[in-house]
Scaffold this motif. Structure first.
Motif, PDB file in Angstrom:
ATOM      1  N   THR A 253      -7.890  -7.976   5.251  1.00  0.00           N
ATOM      2  CA  THR A 253      -7.405  -9.548   4.891  1.00  0.00           C
ATOM      3  C   THR A 253      -7.679 -10.640   5.215  1.00  0.00           C
ATOM      4  O   THR A 253      -7.005 -10.584   6.446  1.00  0.00           O
TER       5      THR A 253
ATOM      6  N   CYS B  32      -8.820 -13.763   1.336  1.00  0.00           N
ATOM      7  CA  CYS B  32      -7.875 -13.455   1.134  1.00  0.00           C
ATOM      8  C   CYS B  32      -6.783 -12.803  -0.125  1.00  0.00           C
ATOM      9  O   CYS B  32      -6.168 -12.226  -0.457  1.00  0.00           O
TER      10      CYS B  32
ATOM     11  N   LEU C 110       1.112 -10.168   5.767  1.00  0.00           N
ATOM     12  CA  LEU C 110       0.003  -9.084   6.318  1.00  0.00           C
ATOM     13  C   LEU C 110      -0.649  -9.181   7.402  1.00  0.00           C
ATOM     14  O   LEU C 110      -0.395  -7.917   8.023  1.00  0.00           O
ATOM     15  N   ARG C 111      -1.375 -10.332   7.472  1.00  0.00           N
ATOM     16  CA  ARG C 111      -1.997 -10.435   8.922  1.00  0.00           C
ATOM     17  C   ARG C 111      -1.475 -10.336  10.095  1.00  0.00           C
ATOM     18  O   ARG C 111      -1.813  -9.284  11.015  1.00  0.00           O
TER      19      ARG C 111
ATOM     20  N   ASN D 151       0.809  -1.226  -0.037  1.00  0.00           N
ATOM     21  CA  ASN D 151       0.063  -0.403   0.393  1.00  0.00           C
ATOM     22  C   ASN D 151       0.701   1.315   0.354  1.00  0.00           C
ATOM     23  O   ASN D 151       0.508   2.439   0.657  1.00  0.00           O
TER      24      ASN D 151
ATOM     25  N   CYS E  26     -11.085  -6.164  -4.177  1.00  0.00           N
ATOM     26  CA  CYS E  26     -10.006  -6.178  -4.177  1.00  0.00           C
ATOM     27  C   CYS E  26     -10.174  -6.818  -5.673  1.00  0.00           C
ATOM     28  O   CYS E  26      -9.335  -7.125  -6.696  1.00  0.00           O
TER      29      CYS E  26
ATOM     30  N   THR F 248      -4.026  -3.822  -0.383  1.00  0.00           N
ATOM     31  CA  THR F 248      -4.741  -4.758  -0.122  1.00  0.00           C
ATOM     32  C   THR F 248      -6.161  -4.003  -0.224  1.00  0.00           C
ATOM     33  O   THR F 248      -5.523  -2.590  -0.497  1.00  0.00           O
TER      34      THR F 248
ATOM     35  N   ALA G  74      -4.515 -14.699  -1.521  1.00  0.00           N
ATOM     36  CA  ALA G  74      -2.415 -14.533   0.031  1.00  0.00           C
ATOM     37  C   ALA G  74      -2.352 -15.415   0.379  1.00  0.00           C
ATOM     38  O   ALA G  74      -0.845 -16.389   0.802  1.00  0.00           O
TER      39      ALA G  74
ATOM     40  N   VAL H 173      -5.856 -10.216  -2.525  1.00  0.00           N
ATOM     41  CA  VAL H 173      -5.294  -9.118  -2.627  1.00  0.00           C
ATOM     42  C   VAL H 173      -4.163  -8.924  -4.138  1.00  0.00           C
ATOM     43  O   VAL H 173      -4.652  -9.684  -5.041  1.00  0.00           O
TER      44      VAL H 173
END
Length: 220
Positions: free
Chosen positions: A87, A99, A78-79, A60, A159, A125, A110, A101
């Motif tokens: 996501t 998920c 990411l999480r 991002n 997305c 995301t 992802a 992206v």
């Protein structure tokens, strides 16, 4: 009574002798397994320590360098590491699309992609598409057309929807494109086919198609 040459024994004595022989064989084997020599010997399937690598991601618009187990999925990076929880982890098997992206301009699941595969790449995301005060057109259209209910699949749906319109603009055909040599059309048939990998358990598919149609109409 059984007769073994000069030895005569009853059936009961024969069974007792067999049981004693089996015990005599089993006990040394069990002791050998528990012996000190075998305590620290790893089995062939024993787990190995993780391999850690440095991974740089542009997420991002912000650059992040992470130390990750090479088995870490992009979703978990990411999480769990960047705390971008928009996501969602749904099936974790690439079957639901929650998920989704965009990695280097292409939508992916992802959960099926390792973070190390995207070293140096750009990832977008749901947090990178818009903000509550400045929604992306697709986000605004989802709100207007009620393209969500529980909302769990919505980040992946949005997305994917943004990427679908871009795929059609690039002329990438789908399984329902009438002519693979012609530019695909912005229509509901194309939208439904291309969005088929994103599951909405609440069944808001018609509203999602309406939201995509409105954004496609504006862009056209």
């Amino acid at each position: 009574m059984e007769d073994f040459g000069d030895i005569r024994m009853s059936r009961r004595d024969l069974l007792k002798a067999g049981a004693a022989s089996a015990t005599a064989v089993a006990v040394p084997a069990a002791q050998a397994q528990d012996s000190p020599a075998n305590v620290n010997t790893p089995s062939p399937g024993a787990s190995r320590p993780p391999v850690v690598a440095s991974v740089t991601l542009d997420v991002n618009g912000r650059r992040h360098t992470l130390k990750l187990d090479t088995r870490t999925t992009l979703l978990d990076a990411l999480r769990e590491h960047l705390h971008l929880t928009g996501t969602k982890k749904g099936c974790d098997h690439g079957q639901c699309g929650a998920c989704t992206v965009m990695a280097d301009g292409r939508r992916i699941n992802a959960c099926l992609s390792l973070a190390v595969m995207h070293d140096g790449g750009k990832v977008t995301t749901i947090e990178g598409l818009g903000t509550p005060s400045s929604l992306h057109p697709m986000q605004a259209a989802f709100v207007k057309h009620d393209g969500y209910q529980c909302g769990y699949c919505t980040p992946g749906q949005i997305c994917s929807a943004v990427a679908v319109l871009d795929e059609i603009r690039q002329g990438i055909p789908s399984h329902v494109s009438a002519d693979l040599n012609a530019r695909p059309q912005m229509n509901v048939v194309e939208f439904r086919e291309r969005m088929s990998g994103n599951i909405c358990r609440c069944g808001a598919y018609a509203n999602i198609a309406d939201a995509m149609s409105e954004v496609a109409g504006r862009q056209a």
